[in-house]
Structure formats: structure tokens, C-alpha cells
Design an enzyme around this catalytic site. Structure first.
Site, PDB file in Angstrom:
ATOM      1  N   CYS A   1       1.120  -1.319   0.071  1.00  0.00           N
ATOM      2  CA  CYS A   1       0.105   0.053   0.021  1.00  0.00           C
ATOM      3  C   CYS A   1       0.667   0.849  -0.351  1.00  0.00           C
ATOM      4  O   CYS A   1       1.813   1.165  -0.334  1.00  0.00           O
ATOM      5  CB  CYS A   1      -1.052  -0.008   1.067  1.00  0.00           C
ATOM      6  SG  CYS A   1      -0.519   0.495   2.971  1.00  0.00           S
TER       7      CYS A   1
ATOM      8  N   ARG B   1      -3.835  -0.456   5.629  1.00  0.00           N
ATOM      9  CA  ARG B   1      -4.203  -1.779   3.865  1.00  0.00           C
ATOM     10  C   ARG B   1      -3.063  -2.946   4.338  1.00  0.00           C
ATOM     11  O   ARG B   1      -3.569  -4.382   4.083  1.00  0.00           O
ATOM     12  CB  ARG B   1      -4.521  -1.171   2.952  1.00  0.00           C
ATOM     13  CG  ARG B   1      -5.340  -0.032   3.414  1.00  0.00           C
ATOM     14  CD  ARG B   1      -6.129   0.815   1.530  1.00  0.00           C
ATOM     15  NE  ARG B   1      -4.215   1.295   2.021  1.00  0.00           N
ATOM     16  CZ  ARG B   1      -4.082   2.354   0.043  1.00  0.00           C
ATOM     17  NH1 ARG B   1      -5.048   2.421  -1.072  1.00  0.00           N
ATOM     18  NH2 ARG B   1      -3.011   2.855   0.674  1.00  0.00           N
TER      19      ARG B   1
ATOM     20  N   ASP C   1      -8.509   3.885   0.251  1.00  0.00           N
ATOM     21  CA  ASP C   1      -7.407   4.228   1.839  1.00  0.00           C
ATOM     22  C   ASP C   1      -7.818   5.160   2.537  1.00  0.00           C
ATOM     23  O   ASP C   1      -8.844   5.834   2.520  1.00  0.00           O
ATOM     24  CB  ASP C   1      -6.568   5.255   0.866  1.00  0.00           C
ATOM     25  CG  ASP C   1      -5.698   5.843   1.645  1.00  0.00           C
ATOM     26  OD1 ASP C   1      -5.720   6.033   2.921  1.00  0.00           O
ATOM     27  OD2 ASP C   1      -4.598   6.825   1.058  1.00  0.00           O
TER      28      ASP C   1
HETATM   29  P1  4NP Z   1      -2.158   2.814   3.535  1.00  0.00           P
HETATM   30  O1  4NP Z   1      -2.623   4.295   4.327  1.00  0.00           O
HETATM   31  O2  4NP Z   1      -1.250   3.439   2.540  1.00  0.00           O
HETATM   32  O3  4NP Z   1      -2.979   2.221   3.688  1.00  0.00           O
HETATM   33  O4  4NP Z   1      -0.913   2.974   5.252  1.00  0.00           O
HETATM   34  C1  4NP Z   1      -2.627   5.250   4.159  1.00  0.00           C
HETATM   35  C2  4NP Z   1      -1.040   5.232   5.730  1.00  0.00           C
HETATM   36  C3  4NP Z   1      -0.709   7.099   6.041  1.00  0.00           C
HETATM   37  C4  4NP Z   1      -0.700   7.834   4.928  1.00  0.00           C
HETATM   38  C5  4NP Z   1      -1.882   7.272   3.529  1.00  0.00           C
HETATM   39  C6  4NP Z   1      -1.781   6.140   3.669  1.00  0.00           C
HETATM   40  N1  4NP Z   1      -0.376   8.705   4.575  1.00  0.00           N
HETATM   41  O5  4NP Z   1      -0.076  10.082   4.068  1.00  0.00           O
HETATM   42  O6  4NP Z   1       0.607   9.245   5.596  1.00  0.00           O
END
Ligand code: 4NP
Length: 160
Positions: free
Chosen positions: A9, A15, A126
Site C-alpha cells: 500500500c 491496508r 485508503d
Molecule cells: P496505507 O494508509 O497506505 O493503507 O498504510 C496510509 C497511511 C499513511 C498515509 C496515507 C495512507 N499518509 O498520507 O501518511
């Protein structure tokens, strides 16, 4: 040698660690831990070293799944190390295949939702900037995709 899965991810705190830990839970239930192993990584480096997001961990815990792990960033050597690389959304997919300009590993990179059998979604959304419901939805979607993926691997990859 076990069959090695890598879940991808953006941040590797919501995720993909959920996918990794849900998959490990299903693998253990079916006593396939010797045959299939899992890891996860992010396309971005913002959260390297961090544990899974506590909102995500809470949603997973309500389904009996404990999220373990520490965020790391995807590295090009992962293309060689893993048998199948599962991107949560199309942006993650594009960012990964961009690191393989000759397309040598393109056959190893897939979208996670290709393995869903009950959800029509094409991407795992997300949840980071949304509310609690988004985290619960991610768990539901990933349970569907992980079950479909595991059944697929049992049929095609795992000698029993
Ligand atoms: P992930 O979620 O990709 O599912 O781990 C996110 C975690 C952090 C961020 C965006 C999505 N961020 O912008 O910091």
C-alpha cells in the site's frame, strides 16, 4: 521453499499490514504456514519503522486479528524475493510497476481486489483520512480478497 506473498500500500501502516496479518491468520487456520509466507511494504517512506495505525489495529482486533509489524518501504530487490506482489490500489500498482521499466516482473504484480469473490470493488480504498467505518470496510474487503487469494493458491501453487 515456501510461496512468498508481498502486500503493498502507500504507507504500510493501514491496508497492507492488515492484508498480511489477515492472510497469516487464514494460513494458520488451514495449517499452511510452512507453504506460504507473507510480508508487506509501502511505496512511500513516510512511516518507515512505525507499527500499524491504531485505528486499523482496533478494527482488525474486532475481527479477532492482531496486527503485527513495522513499516518498511518497497525495494526493487523485492521483485526477485517474492512470488506474488499484491497492490491495494491502482496508484500503488502504478508506482510498483514504474520501478520495473523493462517489465521483467510485471507478471508478479496484481491488484488485491482481483481475488475478491463477494465485493465488486476494484481497489482497497485508503482509509487514512476517513472515519471508523472506512477501517471496518477495509477489513471486510480484505477478508474477502484474502480468502479468494488463498483458495487460488491452494489450487494452483501449493502441493498438498
Ligand atoms: P496505507 O494508509 O497506505 O493503507 O498504510 C496510509 C497511511 C499513511 C498515509 C496515507 C495512507 N499518509 O498520507 O501518511
Amino acid at each position: 521453499m515456501s510461496y512468498q506473498l508481498l502486500f503493498i500500500c502507500l504507507g504500510n501502516i493501514c491496508r497492507s499490514p492488515s492484508a498480511e496479518n489477515i492472510m497469516n491468520h487464514l494460513i494458520a487456520q488451514r495449517q499452511l504456514s510452512e507453504q506460504i509466507t507473507c510480508d508487506s511494504a509501502g511505496t512511500a517512506s513516510y512511516h518507515v519503522g512505525s507499527p500499524p495505525d491504531r485505528r486499523m489495529a482496533f478494527a482488525a482486533s474486532q475481527r479477532g486479528i492482531t496486527l503485527k509489524g513495522q513499516a518498511r518501504q518497497f525495494r526493487p530487490s523485492d521483485f526477485e524475493s517474492f512470488d506474488l506482489i499484491l497492490a491495494m490500489d491502482k496508484e500503488n500498482y502504478a508506482n510498483i510497476v514504474a520501478l520495473d521499466p523493462e517489465g521483467r516482473y510485471r507478471h508478479k504484480v496484481r491488484l488485491m481486489c482481483e481475488f475478491c469473490r463477494h465485493h465488486p470493488d476494484q481497489e482497497v480504498p485508503d482509509p487514512y483520512y476517513g472515519g471508523e467505518e472506512g477501517f471496518n470496510d477495509v477489513i471486510d474487503l480484505l477478508l474477502d480478497a484474502c480468502e479468494g487469494l488463498l483458495d487460488n493458491l491452494v489450487q494452483t501453487q501449493v502441493a498438498r
